[in-house]
Design an enzyme around this catalytic site. Structure first.
Site, PDB file in Angstrom:
ATOM      1  N   PRO A 131       0.819  -1.214   0.000  1.00 55.33           N
ATOM      2  CA  PRO A 131       0.000   0.000   0.000  1.00 55.33           C
ATOM      3  C   PRO A 131       0.857   1.271   0.000  1.00 55.33           C
ATOM      4  O   PRO A 131       0.488   2.265  -0.621  1.00 55.33           O
ATOM      5  CB  PRO A 131      -0.815  -0.131   1.298  1.00 55.33           C
ATOM      6  CG  PRO A 131      -0.897  -1.601   1.536  1.00 55.33           C
ATOM      7  CD  PRO A 131       0.392  -2.177   1.034  1.00 55.33           C
ATOM      8  N   ALA A 133       4.148   1.410  -1.126  1.00 54.30           N
ATOM      9  CA  ALA A 133       5.316   1.311  -2.017  1.00 54.30           C
ATOM     10  C   ALA A 133       4.963   0.602  -3.311  1.00 54.30           C
ATOM     11  O   ALA A 133       4.843  -0.626  -3.342  1.00 54.30           O
ATOM     12  CB  ALA A 133       6.453   0.564  -1.309  1.00 54.30           C
ATOM     13  N   SER A 135       5.561   2.347  -7.245  1.00 48.99           N
ATOM     14  CA  SER A 135       6.691   2.780  -8.092  1.00 48.99           C
ATOM     15  C   SER A 135       7.977   2.778  -7.267  1.00 48.99           C
ATOM     16  O   SER A 135       9.040   2.410  -7.749  1.00 48.99           O
ATOM     17  CB  SER A 135       6.446   4.204  -8.608  1.00 48.99           C
ATOM     18  OG  SER A 135       5.240   4.284  -9.298  1.00 48.99           O
ATOM     19  N   HIS A 338     -16.039   3.224 -34.402  1.00 50.05           N
ATOM     20  CA  HIS A 338     -17.246   2.407 -34.258  1.00 50.05           C
ATOM     21  C   HIS A 338     -18.448   3.221 -33.770  1.00 50.05           C
ATOM     22  O   HIS A 338     -19.557   2.682 -33.677  1.00 50.05           O
ATOM     23  CB  HIS A 338     -17.004   1.243 -33.283  1.00 50.05           C
ATOM     24  CG  HIS A 338     -16.281   0.094 -33.902  1.00 50.05           C
ATOM     25  ND1 HIS A 338     -14.899   0.037 -33.977  1.00 50.05           N
ATOM     26  CD2 HIS A 338     -16.724  -1.030 -34.506  1.00 50.05           C
ATOM     27  CE1 HIS A 338     -14.544  -1.085 -34.577  1.00 50.05           C
ATOM     28  NE2 HIS A 338     -15.628  -1.752 -34.913  1.00 50.05           N
ATOM     29  N   GLU A 363       3.821  -2.835 -13.734  1.00 48.61           N
ATOM     30  CA  GLU A 363       5.212  -3.143 -14.090  1.00 48.61           C
ATOM     31  C   GLU A 363       5.973  -1.910 -14.596  1.00 48.61           C
ATOM     32  O   GLU A 363       6.679  -1.957 -15.599  1.00 48.61           O
ATOM     33  CB  GLU A 363       5.237  -4.325 -15.074  1.00 48.61           C
ATOM     34  CG  GLU A 363       4.657  -5.558 -14.389  1.00 48.61           C
ATOM     35  CD  GLU A 363       4.731  -6.842 -15.166  1.00 48.61           C
ATOM     36  OE1 GLU A 363       5.628  -6.979 -16.006  1.00 48.61           O
ATOM     37  OE2 GLU A 363       3.890  -7.719 -14.906  1.00 48.61           O
TER      38      GLU A 363
HETATM   39  C1  LIG Z   1      -4.101  -4.867 -12.149  1.00 52.94           C
HETATM   40  C2  LIG Z   1      -2.762  -4.706 -11.472  1.00 52.94           C
HETATM   41  C3  LIG Z   1      -1.926  -5.809 -11.369  1.00 52.94           C
HETATM   42  C4  LIG Z   1      -0.713  -5.686 -10.685  1.00 52.94           C
HETATM   43  N1  LIG Z   1       0.070  -6.814 -10.489  1.00 52.94           N
HETATM   44  C5  LIG Z   1       1.130  -6.765  -9.635  1.00 52.94           C
HETATM   45  C6  LIG Z   1       1.828  -7.960  -9.240  1.00 52.94           C
HETATM   46  O1  LIG Z   1       1.537  -9.069  -9.712  1.00 52.94           O
HETATM   47  N2  LIG Z   1       2.808  -7.859  -8.315  1.00 52.94           N
HETATM   48  C7  LIG Z   1       3.184  -6.675  -7.775  1.00 52.94           C
HETATM   49  O2  LIG Z   1       4.083  -6.669  -6.920  1.00 52.94           O
HETATM   50  N3  LIG Z   1       2.563  -5.503  -8.143  1.00 52.94           N
HETATM   51  C8  LIG Z   1       1.549  -5.544  -9.047  1.00 52.94           C
HETATM   52  N4  LIG Z   1       0.883  -4.372  -9.398  1.00 52.94           N
HETATM   53  C9  LIG Z   1       1.312  -3.102  -8.826  1.00 52.94           C
HETATM   54  C10 LIG Z   1       1.851  -2.122  -9.862  1.00 52.94           C
HETATM   55  O3  LIG Z   1       3.106  -2.526 -10.314  1.00 52.94           O
HETATM   56  C11 LIG Z   1       1.838  -0.729  -9.209  1.00 52.94           C
HETATM   57  O4  LIG Z   1       0.482  -0.339  -9.108  1.00 52.94           O
HETATM   58  C12 LIG Z   1       2.639   0.284 -10.025  1.00 52.94           C
HETATM   59  O5  LIG Z   1       4.006   0.012  -9.941  1.00 52.94           O
HETATM   60  C13 LIG Z   1       2.390   1.720  -9.559  1.00 52.94           C
HETATM   61  O6  LIG Z   1       2.518   1.841  -8.176  1.00 52.94           O
HETATM   62  P1  LIG Z   1       1.372   2.587  -7.320  1.00 52.94           P
HETATM   63  O7  LIG Z   1       0.071   2.010  -7.726  1.00 52.94           O
HETATM   64  O8  LIG Z   1       1.745   2.491  -5.889  1.00 52.94           O
HETATM   65  O9  LIG Z   1       1.403   4.070  -7.796  1.00 52.94           O
HETATM   66  P2  LIG Z   1       2.373   5.213  -7.217  1.00 52.94           P
HETATM   67  O10 LIG Z   1       3.759   4.712  -7.168  1.00 52.94           O
HETATM   68  O11 LIG Z   1       1.792   5.731  -5.953  1.00 52.94           O
HETATM   69  O12 LIG Z   1       2.254   6.319  -8.338  1.00 52.94           O
HETATM   70  C14 LIG Z   1       1.131   7.198  -8.442  1.00 52.94           C
HETATM   71  C15 LIG Z   1       1.368   8.130  -9.623  1.00 52.94           C
HETATM   72  O13 LIG Z   1       2.544   8.917  -9.374  1.00 52.94           O
HETATM   73  C16 LIG Z   1       3.469   8.718 -10.420  1.00 52.94           C
HETATM   74  N5  LIG Z   1       4.828   8.747  -9.867  1.00 52.94           N
HETATM   75  C17 LIG Z   1       5.334   7.984  -8.871  1.00 52.94           C
HETATM   76  N6  LIG Z   1       6.622   8.299  -8.653  1.00 52.94           N
HETATM   77  C18 LIG Z   1       6.945   9.252  -9.560  1.00 52.94           C
HETATM   78  C19 LIG Z   1       8.133   9.970  -9.871  1.00 52.94           C
HETATM   79  N7  LIG Z   1       9.270   9.764  -9.209  1.00 52.94           N
HETATM   80  N8  LIG Z   1       8.088  10.902 -10.868  1.00 52.94           N
HETATM   81  C20 LIG Z   1       6.943  11.127 -11.543  1.00 52.94           C
HETATM   82  N9  LIG Z   1       5.788  10.487 -11.315  1.00 52.94           N
HETATM   83  C21 LIG Z   1       5.795   9.558 -10.324  1.00 52.94           C
HETATM   84  C22 LIG Z   1       3.139   7.346 -11.005  1.00 52.94           C
HETATM   85  O14 LIG Z   1       3.630   7.217 -12.336  1.00 52.94           O
HETATM   86  C23 LIG Z   1       1.629   7.380 -10.927  1.00 52.94           C
HETATM   87  O15 LIG Z   1       1.123   8.107 -12.003  1.00 52.94           O
HETATM   88  C24 LIG Z   1      -0.306  -4.450 -10.150  1.00 52.94           C
HETATM   89  C25 LIG Z   1      -1.147  -3.324 -10.317  1.00 52.94           C
HETATM   90  C26 LIG Z   1      -2.351  -3.440 -10.965  1.00 52.94           C
HETATM   91  C27 LIG Z   1      -3.231  -2.222 -11.077  1.00 52.94           C
END
Ligand SMILES: Cc1cc2nc3c(=O)[nH]c(=O)nc-3n(C[C@H](O)[C@H](O)[C@H](O)COP(=O)(O)OP(=O)(O)OC[C@H]3O[C@@H](n4cnc5c(N)ncnc54)[C@H](O)[C@@H]3O)c2cc1C
Length: 389
Positions: A131, A133, A135, A338, A363
């Site tokens: 929740p 961590a 990106s 469409h 990813e």
């Molecule tokens: C359907 C689905 C399947 C998934 N499957 C897996 C899995 O199998 N295993 C797993 O471990 N994870 C999985 N994930 C997690 C996924 O990899 C993360 O949701 C993704 O890495 C983004 O992290 P966050 O959601 O915490 O967004 P955040 O990191 O909170 O980012 C929020 C926004 O801020 C932007 N942002 C963040 N940091 C920066 C920066 N330094 N500069 C500019 N912009 C920034 C991001 O691009 C995004 O737009 C999955 C996610 C989804 C939705």
């Protein structure tokens, strides 16, 4: 760079093309109906039956090395086959595969985890995101503390694909707080029986990930995958694979979507003429075709670099970023062509629209790919002239 296919490679690609056309495309309307009733589009048993059928023709374990019973095909072939599968939204993958990092398992772990995953009798999931961590994966807080011959894991993981059906997880936990991601994160193979629980997360897509909860989950010391403290590198290696395979799948989807759009444009008559005759529609088709071709070469370049042990990180990030952005633009145009029908649930366009949106997030989000690409350039690690110099 030679991307000519040998006769054998072409035969394999064509075999998959036929499999998709004959076995998967006919299931599409049933998949849509079921999903609209809130059910799985294709059950795990049905997937297994199709996988077994493919195996009878020798199709098993595309990337799995031959010594593990697979076909041991390279990244370029894998990308091409992924694109063929992407031409349908039926959620299917061939059997005989395992997460790339599971091949780092020791002999005993291979029997318990790798072999059953390849055989399809056990399902894995990859759990790094939390929740707090996503990106910023270096910031994970799940801990594993050693207690004699065991490790005690505590923490929450979220958005874990396949987390609700997995028999075991590859979970990443901090084992040395001082070192953190630089030598203090370890990957554990944790069976569901060890006590972790999962809760599905509803999403705008048709298949949801799950959150995983670890409350004093005990695993033996022998559950460590690879080396203690070297888990973060494994995690990056796992994620790296998706950076050319995810856009490869989107490539196939875009090809099919544009074919659907052209078919519709030839047949839909407004003001006395097919809309295909209008420049506004033609430009959407032309732009999409150029973007598809560019995506194909970005994906194949990245895959070729993987096959030739060239540092492919820049190419992979480019393929993932371009694929995410442009697949979404293309599906939006196809929906537009469409008209009202594109917005309905009678056609699969809206389904693809929702599914492709994910590509810009998981990813490595678009922003994280841009960050990687810019950093590689600014540090001199990569050149705007590309890998040929
Ligand atoms: C359907 C689905 C399947 C998934 N499957 C897996 C899995 O199998 N295993 C797993 O471990 N994870 C999985 N994930 C997690 C996924 O990899 C993360 O949701 C993704 O890495 C983004 O992290 P966050 O959601 O915490 O967004 P955040 O990191 O909170 O980012 C929020 C926004 O801020 C932007 N942002 C963040 N940091 C920066 C920066 N330094 N500069 C500019 N912009 C920034 C991001 O691009 C995004 O737009 C999955 C996610 C989804 C939705």
């Amino acid at each position: 760079m030679d991307l000519t296919l040998t006769d054998e490679e072409r035969e394999i690609r064509d075999w998959v093309r036929t499999f998709v056309t004959k076995e998967l495309v006919p299931l599409e309307s049933q998949v849509l109906e079921r999903e609209r009733r809130g059910e799985r589009g294709i059950t795990l048993d049905e997937v297994k039956t199709l996988q077994d059928k493919a195996r009878e023709s020798g199709f098993f374990g595309i990337q799995t090395p031959e010594e593990h019973g697979g076909m041991g095909l390279g990244a370029v072939m894998n990308a091409l086959l992924e694109a063929e599968l992407g031409r349908t939204f039926v959620p299917f993958k061939f059997g005989g595969e395992a997460d790339n990092i599971l091949f780092d398992a020791n002999a005993e772990q291979q029997e318990t985890y790798l072999r059953p995953t390849i055989e399809g009798t056990r399902h894995s999931c990859f759990a790094i995101t939390e929740p707090g961590a996503g990106s910023d994966a270096r910031n994970i807080r799940t801990t594993a503390v050693r207690d004699g011959d065991e490790w005690v894991i505590n923490g929450e993981k979220t958005f874990i694909t396949g987390g609700d059906i997995a028999d075991f997880t590859m979970v990443f936990a901090v084992t040395d707080k001082e070192r953190g991601a630089d030598g203090g994160v370890t990957c554990f193979l944790a069976d569901r029986e060890s006590g972790w629980t999962s809760t599905p997360i509803p999403t705008m897509g048709e298949w949801g990930p799950a959150s995983l909860s670890f409350a004093d989950v005990r695993v033996p010391h022998s559950a460590i995958l690879g080396e203690e403290g070297r888990g973060f590198e494994l995690a990056m290696r796992w994620i790296g694979k998706g950076r050319y395979l995810l856009p490869a799948r989107a490539l196939g989807a875009c090809e099919r979507l544009v074919e659907m759009a052209m078919e519709h444009a030839r047949n839909r008559v407004t003001f006395g003429e097919p809309i295909a005759n209008r420049q506004a529609i033609q430009w959407m088709i032309a732009d999409s075709a150029v973007e598809i071709e560019a995506l194909r070469w970005l994906v194949l370049t990245a895959a070729w670099q993987v096959d030739h042990a060239v540092d492919s990180r820049q190419a992979q990030s480019m393929a993932k970023l371009y694929g995410g952005v442009h697949a979404n633009e293309i599906v939006d145009r196809v929906l537009q062509i469409h008209g009202g029908m594109g917005y309905t649930r009678e056609l699969p366009v809206e389904r693809w629209y929702r599914e492709l949106r994910l590509l810009r997030i998981y990813e490595g989000t678009d922003e994280i790919q841009r960050r990687t690409i810019a950093r590689n350039l600014l540090s001199g690690h990569a050149s705007v002239r590309g890998h040929l110099g």
